[in-house]
Structures are given as C-alpha cells and as structure tokens.
Design a protein around this motif. Structure first.
Motif, PDB file in Angstrom:
ATOM      1  N   ARG A  53       0.808  -1.216   0.000  1.00 39.85           N
ATOM      2  CA  ARG A  53       0.000   0.000   0.000  1.00 39.85           C
ATOM      3  C   ARG A  53       0.850   1.278   0.000  1.00 39.85           C
ATOM      4  O   ARG A  53       0.386   2.333  -0.410  1.00 39.85           O
ATOM      5  CB  ARG A  53      -0.983   0.008   1.171  1.00 39.85           C
ATOM      6  N   TRP A  56       1.093   2.114  -3.514  1.00 38.84           N
ATOM      7  CA  TRP A  56      -0.223   2.557  -3.972  1.00 38.84           C
ATOM      8  C   TRP A  56      -0.484   4.008  -3.573  1.00 38.84           C
ATOM      9  O   TRP A  56      -0.907   4.809  -4.390  1.00 38.84           O
ATOM     10  CB  TRP A  56      -1.274   1.620  -3.375  1.00 38.84           C
ATOM     11  N   LEU A  67      -6.380   4.091   3.656  1.00 39.56           N
ATOM     12  CA  LEU A  67      -5.411   3.040   3.937  1.00 39.56           C
ATOM     13  C   LEU A  67      -5.866   2.038   4.997  1.00 39.56           C
ATOM     14  O   LEU A  67      -5.648   0.835   4.838  1.00 39.56           O
ATOM     15  CB  LEU A  67      -4.064   3.640   4.345  1.00 39.56           C
TER      16      LEU A  67
END
Length: 133
Positions: A53, A56, A67
């Motif tokens: 993440r 990302w 998140l």
C-alpha cells in the motif's frame, strides 16, 4: 538530495504518507490483538500489505485516508487464503460462523460490518470494544 524521496526532516508529503501507513498498521494490529490472532506470521501479513500500500498511496496521495480499510481488507483476504475467515462476527449467535466485512471498500472511516444482521460492529481498529454474544 531531494528530501521527498529520502524521508529527511521537513519532507511533508513523505511524512504524511508514512503517518497514514503507520496509523493503518496500528489499527489493523489492534483488531488482530483484540481477536487474539496477532501471531508473528499474521503480523507479517500486515507488513506485506503496508509495503504494498505504500507504493499505492505514493501513486495516489489523496487515497491516504483509505489506507486503514484497504490494509484491513488485504489482511482479511490473506488470512482467508491461509487460515480461514477473520474476523468472525461477534453479533450473530446462531447459524454458520461468518466474517465481518469492511465498509466502505474504498473510503474514509472504515468499519467492520455484519451484512447478515445489517449492523456496524466496530470501526477498523475498534474490535476490542465489540462485545460477542
């Protein structure tokens, strides 16, 4: 050197992203601890998700507020593949055990929800306060 790429003090964008990643990690770990599944191999699933993440959110910084829900879903999916459903619903006392789901799937303020009972059980990070029946 460009401070945004090296995490040096004053690197606001990186600092904000790291804070969001650390917050997401802490919330999901709190839920794992609350449900007594925070073994080392499970914690490594959280770390894997946070690492993924990070890339990302670097691509889409506006998604930082999403998140916690995304990491929770990543860990839930990884646990399903390896161990089974998690977290089990603490609300429904009858019928087949079933997992809670994260809502919204992509949005701020994620919660664990039981679709069977149609209720919000707890915020992501708040499973410790959810009472089982």
């Amino acid at each position: 050197m460009d401070p945004e790429h090296h995490g040096e003090p004053g690197a606001h964008p990186v600092g904000t992203l790291e804070q969001a990643l650390h917050a997401a990690r802490a919330l999901v770990l709190a839920d794992l601890v609350a449900r007594e599944v925070a073994e080392a191999d499970v914690v490594s699933l959280v770390e894997d998700s946070v690492s993924h993440r990070r890339w990302w959110v670097e691509q889409w910084p506006e998604g930082a507020g999403f998140l916690a829900g995304l990491v929770a879903q990543d860990v839930q999916d990884a646990l399903l593949e390896r161990y089974g459903r998690w977290p089990l619903c603490p609300v429904c006392g009858t019928g087949d055990p079933h997992a809670l789901e994260v809502e919204p799937e992509l949005g701020p303020d994620p919660h664990w929800v039981c679709h069977k009972a149609g209720v919000r059980v707890a915020a992501v990070g708040g499973l410790g306060g959810a009472v089982a029946r």
